[in-house]
Write a protein that holds these residues in place. Structure first.
Motif, short mmCIF file in Angstrom:
data_model
loop_
_atom_site.label_atom_id
_atom_site.label_comp_id
_atom_site.label_asym_id
_atom_site.label_seq_id
_atom_site.Cartn_x
_atom_site.Cartn_y
_atom_site.Cartn_z
N PHE A 179 0.84 -1.17 -0.08
CA PHE A 179 -0.02 -0.03 0.10
C PHE A 179 1.04 1.22 0.07
O PHE A 179 1.80 1.33 1.01
N ILE A 180 0.52 2.22 -0.74
CA ILE A 180 1.39 3.38 -0.84
C ILE A 180 0.13 4.69 -0.83
O ILE A 180 -0.58 4.45 -1.97
N TRP A 181 0.25 5.31 -0.12
CA TRP A 181 -0.42 6.62 0.17
C TRP A 181 0.04 7.82 -0.51
O TRP A 181 1.14 8.29 0.12
N SER A 182 -0.40 8.39 -1.42
CA SER A 182 0.16 9.40 -2.21
C SER A 182 -0.76 10.74 -1.87
O SER A 182 -1.90 10.87 -2.25
N LEU A 183 0.02 11.63 -1.45
CA LEU A 183 -0.44 12.98 -0.78
C LEU A 183 -0.18 14.30 -1.98
O LEU A 183 0.98 14.53 -2.03
N ARG A 184 -1.28 14.50 -2.45
CA ARG A 184 -0.90 15.54 -3.63
C ARG A 184 -1.15 16.92 -3.09
O ARG A 184 -1.81 17.14 -2.14
N ASP A 185 -0.51 17.99 -3.70
CA ASP A 185 -0.47 19.26 -3.10
C ASP A 185 -0.26 19.34 -1.76
O ASP A 185 -1.09 20.14 -0.92
#
Length: 625
Positions: A179-185
């Protein structure tokens, strides 16, 4: 084997038609042509959060997956892009981009849940993409995780869990991706008490549970518990905004030099991590999927959804195994026939020669089967292969005998022309004709033995020929006036003695053939046992490694729970770890022995009369080990 896949643009793998899903046959066909292990990286998240751009970066492109920069979301269903793996030439990278979750135009929230579930089931690395920070709103948007046990079953429900519908998270861990959580902006400073922290630390703090039993606290903890239990391998990446808001609509046309340098660096770190750490897609037991198996898995899950049933991962794997094992039997049989046709030159001089060639071809065929087959727990497919190859061997034996008989009879026909002429013209009916007949027959035998390449039926055909001439010889003997009655009786007795001797020799040869074939069956079974033992050893190793991974994850969670004062949750994890340890001990003791005995019992059904000896072979093999 280097990947030769050429797919210039993505294509739809699973189409979302609003009320139902459909697998696209063109995509399945392309996947089925990928024989390498596949690394499946998928991305999910709310619509218009930049998912497609990240997937294009993983593909090494600025465009490909459609960017949802307009008000209307672009991606419907699940789209696929297969490319050569940038770091692993022996693998193919399969990128899955999904339609945005939470699109108000879809009107059916169930679609989001199924998109999330299907993506999770097919991927080996799952990227969850969101905007801003990890707060309660972001957690609430990840409610799909909390609903997984309602929409996916890991195993066929048993009586023990049929009442409450609960399943041990260990079963999900075996199936679920990293699992990868990608947090944009992302705009916050990664600091805690004035000290810098990593993005991973930030994620773990966001997953910290609250103490208490109130309804609000349960709602707060539920998504965090699910992520912690279902996804023990977790990673977090943060991204600056790539460019100004007014330029986002043309992001796929911009060069890296035009983007925010921090974003470019962060995207590079993300891609490097995915390339280096994402594993090939596997199913429980450690079996690695290639493109063909991934295609079958996708088809199985979608067919289950279309039928209105809840996808069961165990059932999907079993259905996949049945198809694959049937194909493995067919592949192995085809390989056996190919090798036999190439190596076997009929007729062979001896049965041993044919059986030796058969043994080599059977060994290679068995390895073809073992390389493709998996989860053949009942051993029926391996036993079926044993029976099939034994039947093919008998067919080649029959062909060999017929070809040898044809060659031998052709030789006898040519050599006996003069004798047949003498019989027709009555030359042997003159005084002394019987002795002349015997001399000619003796010369025929000598010349017959000198002729090469008659095959293993040379002697039986000769004996049959001689037997057919016995009545002729008696008639010639009785009409020979040069012999007294007493001499005739003596000659008759000698002829009968030779006849009896030939009959005994024929029976001895038949028994020898049966004994050779019986010995070959034993050799074949011992070879099957040994190949199975090696495969079971490897499977057991993979299962134990899988169990160790699950236990390690649970122990780490147990330690965190104890540290944070969650005694009840820690005790539950302790019980689960103990159960896994007991399962490990059972696998250590009986896994191989049970598998070998099952093959012995099933083989006895396919090869009647073999049970006692088969069980004996298993015992002898285990004693040697």
């Amino acid at each position: 084997m280097v990947s030769t896949i050429h797919m210039p643009t993505p294509m739809c793998l699973i189409e979302n038609r609003g009320k139902e899903f459909r697998v696209c046959q063109e995509a399945l066909q392309l996947l089925s042509e990928i024989h390498q292990p596949v690394v499946v990286v998928a991305i999910v998240g709310l619509y218009r959060t930049g998912k497609s751009y990240l997937m294009n970066k993983l593909a090494g492109k600025t465009s490909g997956f459609a960017l949802g920069s307009k008000v209307q979301a672009n991606t419907k269903g699940i789209w696929m892009w297969c490319i050569p793996h940038p770091k692993q030439p022996s693998q193919t990278l399969v990128l899955l981009d999904t339609e945005g979750l939470g699109d108000v135009e879809k009107g059916d929230p169930k679609n989001d849940t199924w998109i999330f579930a299907l993506t999770l089931l097919l991927s080996s690395t799952l990227v969850y993409n969101s905007i801003g920070t990890i707060d309660q709103y972001a957690m609430n948007q990840l409610h799909y995780v909390t609903e997984l046990t309602e929409h996916i079953k890991a195993k066929v429900p048993s009586r023990e869990n049929a009442v409450d519908g609960l399943e041990d998270s260990a079963e999900f861990v075996r199936f679920f991706p990293d699992f990868i959580w990608s947090l944009r902006d992302f705009t916050l400073c990664l600091e805690l008490d004035g000290q810098p922290i990593s993005a991973d630390d930030y994620l773990e703090r966001a997953l910290t549970l609250k103490k208490g039993d109130s309804h609000d606290i349960e709602l707060f903890n539920l998504p965090r518990k699910c992520i912690r239990m279902f996804f023990p391998t977790r990673k977090c990446f943060i991204f600056e905004r790539p460019t100004s808001r007014k330029n986002l609509s043309r992001l796929d046309q911009m060069q890296e030099s035009e983007l925010d340098p921090d974003f470019v660096e962060q995207a590079g770190q993300f891609c490097s991590y995915v390339y280096c750490t994402s594993k090939a897609k596997t199913i429980p037991g450690g079996h690695v999927l290639n493109g063909r198996l991934l295609a079958k898995l996708a088809e199985t899950y979608v067919d289950t959804l279309r039928s209105g049933k809840v996808p069961c991962m165990e059932n999907a794997v079993l259905a996949l195994a049945d198809r694959e094992n049937s194909a493995a039997v067919a592949d192995a049989t085809a390989r056996y026939v190919e090798l036999m046709e190439r190596r076997l030159k009929l007729p062979t001089e001896t049965l041993e020669e044919l059986l030796r060639i058969h043994a080599g071809c059977e060994e290679e065929a068995l390895r073809v089967f073992m390389a493709r087959a998996f989860k053949d727990d009942t051993r029926q497919f391996q036993a079926q292969l044993m029976k099939t190859l034994d039947e093919r061997k008998e067919e080649y034996c029959s062909k060999n005998e017929k070809e040898s008989s044809r060659e031998s009879m052709a030789v006898l026909k040519a050599l006996s022309q003069e004798i047949e002429k003498n019989i027709r013209t009555g030359r042997y009916s003159q005084p002394g004709g019987h002795q002349h007949f015997l001399q000619d027959m003796k010369k025929l035998e000598e010349r017959y033995h000198q002729k090469p390449k008659k095959g293993l039926m040379a002697m039986p055909v000769l004996q049959q020929f001689l037997k057919a001439k016995e009545d002729v010889g008696r008639a010639i003997l009785q009409s020979d006036k040069a012999l007294s009655e007493n001499e005739k009786r003596m000659k008759e007795a000698q002829a009968r003695a030779k006849e009896a001797q030939r009959e005994q020799e024929s029976q001895r040869q038949q028994l020898a053939v049966l004994e050779q074939k019986r010995a070959d069956q034993e050799r074949s079974f011992e070879m099957n046992l040994e190949e199975l033992r090696q495969k079971l050893q490897q499977e057991r190793k993979q299962i134990l490694e899988e169990q160790e991974k699950v236990m390690d994850c649970k122990l780490k969670e147990q330690e965190k729970m104890l540290k944070n004062g969650f005694q009840r949750e820690a005790n539950q994890l302790k019980e689960e770890v103990q159960l896994l340890r007991e399962q490990n001990d059972e696998k250590q003791e009986s896994f191989i022995t049970t598998g070998l005995h099952i093959l012995a019992e099933v083989a006895s059904l396919y090869l009647p009369g073999f049970l006692g000896k088969a069980v004996g072979f298993v015992s002898n093999l285990l004693r040697r080990l």
